[in-house]
Design a protein around this motif. Structure first.
Motif, mmCIF file in Angstrom:
data_model
loop_
_atom_site.group_PDB
_atom_site.id
_atom_site.type_symbol
_atom_site.label_atom_id
_atom_site.label_comp_id
_atom_site.label_asym_id
_atom_site.label_seq_id
_atom_site.Cartn_x
_atom_site.Cartn_y
_atom_site.Cartn_z
ATOM 1 N N SER A 1 1.076 -1.153 -0.057
ATOM 2 C CA SER A 1 0.129 0.005 0.053
ATOM 3 C C SER A 1 0.680 1.318 -0.198
ATOM 4 N N GLN B 1 -0.661 3.570 1.237
ATOM 5 C CA GLN B 1 -1.211 4.794 2.420
ATOM 6 C C GLN B 1 -0.327 5.367 3.335
ATOM 7 N N ASP C 1 -2.934 -1.364 -2.963
ATOM 8 C CA ASP C 1 -3.826 -0.351 -2.844
ATOM 9 C C ASP C 1 -2.855 0.846 -3.048
ATOM 10 N N TYR D 1 -3.648 3.922 -2.176
ATOM 11 C CA TYR D 1 -4.556 4.675 -1.373
ATOM 12 C C TYR D 1 -4.048 6.180 -1.400
#
Length: 721
Positions: free
Chosen positions: A415, A417, A457, A459
């Motif tokens: 990810s 994020q 992801d 994000y």
């Protein structure tokens, strides 16, 4: 992850999950996933019981959803569960749950004879509330308790546990032949020689500090016993802290080492650190290690329990090795490499019942680089992921076994994020090889749709690193196997992904859940027992672009595509024929030129007439747009406001526009006033001309007699007049 700012002998060669038993298996062409463990786990639901089996259940907030295998056995007082030992053992660790606020004991029987010892059980360390984490509910229902049986029990013998005065749900029992206590190393400094109390009654903090000071360049010896520390150690460098084994030398401390820097060469091995952390307070360093051990350090053979985090690592931890440890019952992460990790190896550890990511790398302040998680066994992280890689350069995740993730989590998440800045996104090559994921993936209550077993992801930013996912085995995912998503809702692309040699056995919904723009190539990926369809490909936001799946050859068993982007496939549903009377807009991606506070565009397509979108106030005209997924006939709209009488009657002036490409819009119905009156349900129907075909539906609101903004609680679109 949510951020608010003991040697393990080679008792088994490899480990894999089978029905009711964590067992050795024969080597295959690839390294077998998971840690080499000195114990054998037996599931309670596979044992003999007079109690009640609960589960399986994947619903957030239920007891069974947090259990190993999603099943457990509930015992009322006097009921028992009896295990047949697959191997000789003289000790046991039991994962259990008791109702909130209660405690009691389990009576223990060996071959029908009750032992004088009992196993204490308590809810003290369970039922964690983290209301500041979106989507979280009360969680962390289970706890672990261990007991030396006082005798050697042979394979085929029976060990039973009987509830005594309290309801107990038993999940799994780990049976182990505990190695004898090791002796004091020559030349070492014993903490007892500096005044430590091995009974646990006195405060041994200063004795530990004095022993560390005296043993610089050498070994601090922690003899068998219980030691109580009332404050954290600091200034730990160029020293080995060694115990007689994690069943023999026990340190009671919720903050063992707390230091921002160290010159390194710290080696911590072969004892237990058991804390008293009963809630999660992110501002408190309630961790086994908080900060830095310095370069060329190691942690091995440790039993870490009842802490917030096992190791929360910042600063210089270059070339750190963390191996052969057990992490149990932490209220947050098991281990987090919080930036600056270079050449770190985390391998052959066992983690159960973490309250956040079990293992995480988070590239905050500097990138984690050339570091790896290898051959770890992770079970039951009950809030977040089994393994999470948040940014970093040239990271490897190899041969791990992850099972039974719960809310807000995948088995493995790759990810971008960031949580905080400065963050360093994924770069270089991210290697995800040989991992086995069992019953992983979960419903995300914030997204109102599921997270896959293995998630990539974008994000907070595009994924431009090379992501190679090879030789994965994904079994019994409740939802999807692979997910590609931009979880922040901004539509950043996921690029440069290759999946090769994956085996997918039974998915609740789909094999590939693609919700971002970007591309991935799949080769030699086989699937059986697919619940709904091979592929769900509906990128969000609607105008963010497409996700291209390239068939690199050798794929089988998942060549169908979910036909209706207006609905989420449910586990085992099968791919439906589109219902001509369905609401085309329900659950579809929605955007707007503006929204007020929490009244976001998606509330107008969530199926709940009591929630609503409200545009930016005092800024007419405002528009709301929904992507219906595919171009097709639309003949009727039903516009709603909340039905409560508190909503006074009003007229909104609305223009209906449509588009097939999300770029060029034409007027379908010119501006008209539509009356919303709670006396007649607060709804208005808009008939569209025959022949109307569109994918993107836009409502432009230029006036509202009841409020200074556009408002809809539901926008329903139908293909029939």
């Amino acid at each position: 992850m949510y951020r608010s700012v003991r040697g393990m002998p080679a008792a088994m060669t490899v480990v894999a999950l089978s029905a009711g038993l964590l067992t050795a298996t024969a080597p295959t062409a690839h390294a077998v996933a998971g840690a080499t463990l000195p114990f054998t786990s037996v599931e309670a639901e596979s044992a003999t019981t007079t109690g009640t089996k609960i589960g399986p259940d994947h619903t957030q907030g239920t007891l069974a959803s947090e259990a190993s295998g999603r099943q457990a056995v509930r015992l009322t007082s006097g009921q028992r569960v009896e295990f047949t030992l697959p191997r000789a053992a003289d000790a046991v660790n039991v994962a259990y749950s008791v109702p909130d606020g209660q405690s009691g004991t389990l009576n223990v029987y060996v071959n029908g004879t009750r032992l004088a010892k009992t196993l204490p059980v308590t809810s003290k360390y369970s039922y964690i509330d983290t209301s500041w984490i979106p989507g979280a509910r009360t969680h962390h229902f289970f706890d672990n308790a261990r007991l030396v049986l006082g005798q050697s029990v042979q394979a085929g013998d029976k060990v039973a546990f009987e509830a005594n005065g309290v309801q107990v749900s038993v999940d799994v029992a780990d049976f182990e032949q505990v190695a004898a206590a090791t002796g004091q190393p020559a030349g070492s400094v014993s903490v007892i020689s500096k005044g430590a109390d091995p009974t646990g009654n006195g405060d041994s903090t200063q004795a530990f500090r004095d022993a560390i000071s005296a043993a610089q360049g050498g070994v601090v010896w922690i003899p068998p016993g219980d030691y109580r520390l009332t404050s954290a150690l600091s200034g730990v460098q160029n020293v080995t802290l060694q115990g007689a084994g994690s069943w023999h030398s026990i340190v009671h401390s919720s903050r063992f080492i707390d230091q921002s820097s160290s010159s390194g060469n710290v080696h911590i091995k072969d004892f237990a650190v058991v804390g008293e952390v009963t809630e999660r307070v992110d501002s408190s360093p309630d961790n086994f290690v908080n900060g830095s051990l310095g370069a060329n350090s190691s942690v091995s053979g440790m039993w870490l329990q009842h802490l917030k985090v096992g190791l929360w690592l910042t600063g210089n931890n270059d070339n750190l090795v963390v191996e052969n440890n057990r992490f149990l019952d932490t209220t947050a992460d098991g281990l987090n490499l919080n930036g600056n990790a270079r050449g770190v190896r985390v391998r052959n550890n066992f983690l159960r019942n973490q309250g956040d990511d079990a293992l995480a790398m988070w590239s905050l302040y500097a990138p984690d680089t050339n570091s790896s998680f290898e051959n770890n066994t992770i079970s039951q992280p009950n809030l977040a992921n089994g393994i999470a890689i948040y940014g970093g350069t040239d990271i490897a995740v190899r041969n791990n076994l992850v099972s039974d993730t719960n809310a807000l989590g995948s088995g493995i998440a790759i990810s971008n994020q960031k949580f905080l800045d400065p963050f360093f996104p994924l770069a270089g090559t991210i290697t995800v090889d040989g991992n086995t994921l069992v019953r992983t993936g979960a419903m995300n209550p914030n997204w109102n749709h599921p997270m896959g077993a293995l998630r990539v992801d974008s994000y907070d930013s595009a994924i431009n690193a090379t992501v190679n996912i090879t030789n994965a085995t994904i079994t019994d995912s409740p939802y999807s196997a692979f997910e590609f998503v931009s979880g922040g809702g901004q539509g950043y692309p996921v690029r440069n992904v290759t999946v090769d040699g994956a085996t997918v056995r039974t998915t609740g919904t789909v094999v590939v859940q693609a919700e971002a723009q970007g591309a991935a190539t799949f080769r030699n990926t086989t699937a059986t027992g697919v619940g709904a369809a091979g592929v769900y490909n509906c990128p969000y936001p609607a105008n963010s672009g497409t996700f291209a799946l390239t068939d690199g050859g050798g794929n089988s068993g998942w060549n169908t595509t979910w036909s209706d982007c207006s609905t989420w496939p449910q586990p085992g549903q099968g791919n439906p024929d589109p219902d001509p009377n369905r609401n085309l807009a329900k659950g579809r991606p929605a955007t707007a030129t503006g929204s007020q506070d929490v009244y976001t565009p998606g509330r107008a397509v969530d199926g709940d007439a009591n929630s609503y979108w409200e545009s930016t106030n005092n800024a007419f005209p405002q528009s709301w747009t929904v992507d219906l997924g595919t171009a097709g006939p639309v003949r009727r709209l039903v516009l709603k406001l909340p039905p409560q009488s508190a909503w006074q009657a009003r007229t909104q002036t609305v223009t209906v526009l449509g588009s097939t490409d999300g770029g060029t819009y034409t007027t379908v119905v010119g501006a008209q006033g539509y009356r919303f009156d709670p006396a007649t349900g607060n709804t208005a129907t808009v008939s569209l001309p025959g022949g109307t075909s569109l994918r993107y539906l836009r409502l432009s609101v230029s006036a509202n007699t009841g409020w200074s903004a556009g408002q809809f609680s539901e926008v329903e679109a139908y293909s029939t007049p």
